[in-house]
Write an enzyme that holds these catalytic residues in place. Sequence first.
Site, PDB file in Angstrom:
ATOM      1  N   ARG A  22       0.585  -0.962   0.266  1.00  0.00           N
ATOM      2  CA  ARG A  22      -0.163   0.408   0.059  1.00  0.00           C
ATOM      3  C   ARG A  22       0.975   1.527   0.478  1.00  0.00           C
ATOM      4  NH1 ARG A  22      -3.956   0.551   4.586  1.00  0.00           N
ATOM      5  NH2 ARG A  22      -2.194   1.221   5.938  1.00  0.00           N
ATOM      6  N   LYS A 126      -3.175   5.437   1.394  1.00  0.00           N
ATOM      7  CA  LYS A 126      -3.082   6.576   2.373  1.00  0.00           C
ATOM      8  C   LYS A 126      -1.788   7.399   2.111  1.00  0.00           C
ATOM      9  CE  LYS A 126      -2.358   4.765   6.492  1.00  0.00           C
ATOM     10  NZ  LYS A 126      -3.970   4.709   7.716  1.00  0.00           N
ATOM     11  N   GLU A 159     -16.685   5.722   4.538  1.00  0.00           N
ATOM     12  CA  GLU A 159     -15.879   5.733   5.971  1.00  0.00           C
ATOM     13  C   GLU A 159     -15.638   5.989   7.311  1.00  0.00           C
ATOM     14  OE1 GLU A 159     -11.559   6.005   5.580  1.00  0.00           O
ATOM     15  OE2 GLU A 159     -10.403   4.616   4.556  1.00  0.00           O
TER      16      GLU A 159
END
Length: 304
Positions: A22, A126, A159
């Site tokens: 990631r 991220k 989220e």
Amino acid sequence: MKAYVGPDGEVRLFRPDLNMARMRRSADRVALPVPFDTDALLTLIQRLVELESRWIPNIQGYSLYLRPTIIGTRPNLGVTASDHALLYVICSPAGPYFRAGSARQISLLANGDVVRSWPGGTGGYKLALNYAPTLKPQQLAELQGYNQVLWLLDGKITEAGAMNFFAVIQQDENNWDIITPPLDGTILPGVTRDSCIALSAAHPSRTILPHLPETLRLHAHERTLAMSDLKQWYEEGRLLEAFTVGTAVVVTGVGRIGYEGKDIVLPEHASGRGPVARALYERIVTIQEGKFEWEDWSVVCKSA
């Protein structure tokens, strides 16, 4: 990610390969130089954790928080991609994310007036830039008595705060659906999220999760989850529980969700988590600490 000390005294990382992959994708998304070898970086992180293992609290629920970071360091100002970068790792002892302890149920305020991420944006990566725009809505949610924001996009759940969101819906007594929004570019591909999906799908065919009966079948789904769906299931009595997941919190139960001026109130549980959230939390923690072997998720930090 985090490093944990198990009962055998060994220090472990939880699925660090996913974290490394990631990080590489995220760096590429913002045009940072990414020729770094993720396997070599992981080896260095394991060595770092070995050297600094004395900082890992040997207390239930505590760990060493690790933040691998890459920043652009181009030696001049300009709106252009950086051709230089600094890669480093921050370490810090960490305890329960919420002050009242890991068993606390949190409250969420559904907010569709502002968005955390959008199609074609950076929500699936991220990146530090994803966090700053969430701080003001978070403050406003707290003023209204809620712990976190439940982020909506066109009425669809994305989220919760900086965590992934799950809902448990009853089909019948022996079949429950575990639903989380899909990775459509607006959802961060969390390591804990992936772990919860995999463990839910494995019960009861490949493993029996703690405290759940063998007769109960869990059906894991990654699909669109609208607030209107959640409200309907709640009114039908089929919304059994909701929970949020992430590296910092692991798995945390949701007690209520504010939506259109009313609260969706979920059942209270002595542990602060519903049966599925509790089962997933206990199983993941035992894997992280090396108390339960599951595939290759727990990686012992040892020098070659």
